[in-house]
Design a protein around this motif. Structure first.
Motif, PDB file in Angstrom:
ATOM      1  N   ASP A   1       0.804  -1.222   0.000  1.00 11.86           N
ATOM      2  CA  ASP A   1       0.000   0.000   0.000  1.00 11.86           C
ATOM      3  C   ASP A   1       0.835   1.269   0.000  1.00 11.86           C
ATOM      4  N   SER A   2       1.983   1.244   0.675  1.00 18.28           N
ATOM      5  CA  SER A   2       2.817   2.450   0.761  1.00 18.28           C
ATOM      6  C   SER A   2       4.262   2.048   0.980  1.00 18.28           C
ATOM      7  N   ILE A   3       5.141   2.979   0.634  1.00 18.81           N
ATOM      8  CA  ILE A   3       6.585   2.728   0.717  1.00 18.81           C
ATOM      9  C   ILE A   3       7.253   3.917   1.394  1.00 18.81           C
ATOM     10  N   ALA A   4       8.105   3.617   2.369  1.00 22.99           N
ATOM     11  CA  ALA A   4       8.987   4.631   2.951  1.00 22.99           C
ATOM     12  C   ALA A   4      10.398   4.337   2.479  1.00 22.99           C
ATOM     13  N   LEU A   5      11.047   5.328   1.937  1.00 22.70           N
ATOM     14  CA  LEU A   5      12.404   5.191   1.420  1.00 22.70           C
ATOM     15  C   LEU A   5      13.371   5.861   2.389  1.00 22.70           C
ATOM     16  N   VAL A   6      14.288   5.078   2.952  1.00 16.16           N
ATOM     17  CA  VAL A   6      15.239   5.602   3.928  1.00 16.16           C
ATOM     18  C   VAL A   6      16.592   5.765   3.252  1.00 16.16           C
TER      19      VAL A   6
END
Length: 229
Positions: free
Chosen positions: A50-55
């Protein structure tokens, strides 16, 4: 569990010193695209994500926003987070920048594993319907020796040893509890184990390699193009 939203945290904060080159390996070109784009493609196109966090590291924020996300391809990326010196700190910051309003399940994946398949992601997500923590793993086929100061001390039974991959999947509440302290580990499951939560291993994939050294890059080119080297 099946109705819980799924967030991927893609960890791309490394400097890639073992690979060499002027830019970190996750931004080096592989078959005409930055390596990280191949990784993001798989999660962007997967219906379970559903969603992506890019670190990323602090020096790469503008590059990612302009050159990676600026293409408009990766609409599921809703967070770009500055990571820490160590991988554990990067994941901790990625968690802190997101909320359980949008995440029920969290998959943590290395940006430099671009050949993860949609089927493996689905196996992790499905396994989380009955488990709190899941890791892909592969058996070790080589003989294993314990060596100290260049001398073999013992032969280790390989039957209970496995190579661990990502994405590693967790109920968000479990991962938050594991990262509540200041502990560090080479992978997320290591911290989850310390709080007494069972981690379940599922079948990984040989193609899901972590591109770390120049020879891994050659394998990557082979996987994408079919050319020999």
């Amino acid at each position: 569990m099946s109705d819980l939203p799924v967030r991927a945290i893609i960890v791309a904060g490394g400097q890639g010193r073992r690979m060499g080159g002027e830019v970190p390996k996750q931004y080096q070109m592989l078959s005409g695209r930055p390596l990280i784009c191949h990784t993001l493609d798989v999660f962007q196109s997967h219906s379970s994500i559903d969603s992506i966090a890019l670190v990323v590291n602090s020096n790469s924020v503008d590059y990612c926003r302009n050159n990676i996300l600026g293409t408009g391809e990766f609409t599921k990326v809703d967070k770009v987070v500055v990571g820490g010196e160590e991988r554990s700190e990067s994941v901790r910051k990625g968690l802190a920048a997101t909320t359980d309003d949008t995440d029920g399940v969290v998959l943590v994946h290395d940006a430099v594993r671009p050949f993860v398949s949609a089927k493996l992601i689905e196996r992790v997500v499905m396994a989380l319907q009955e488990n709190d923590a899941v890791v892909p793993c592969l058996p070790i086929v080589d003989s294993i020796k314990k060596i100290v100061d260049g001398r073999v001390q013992a032969t280790v039974d390989r039957n209970e040893l496995y190579r661990i991959q990502t994405p590693q999947g967790f109920l968000r509440s479990v991962l938050e509890a594991a990262y509540a302290g200041n502990g560090f580990s080479t992978d997320d499951a290591g911290l989850v184990e310390r709080i007494g939560v069972d981690v379940v291993g599922i079948e990984g994939e040989e193609r899901n390699i972590k591109i770390t050294r120049p020879e891994d890059w050659l394998w990557g080119q082979l996987f994408l193009t079919g050319d020999s080297f």
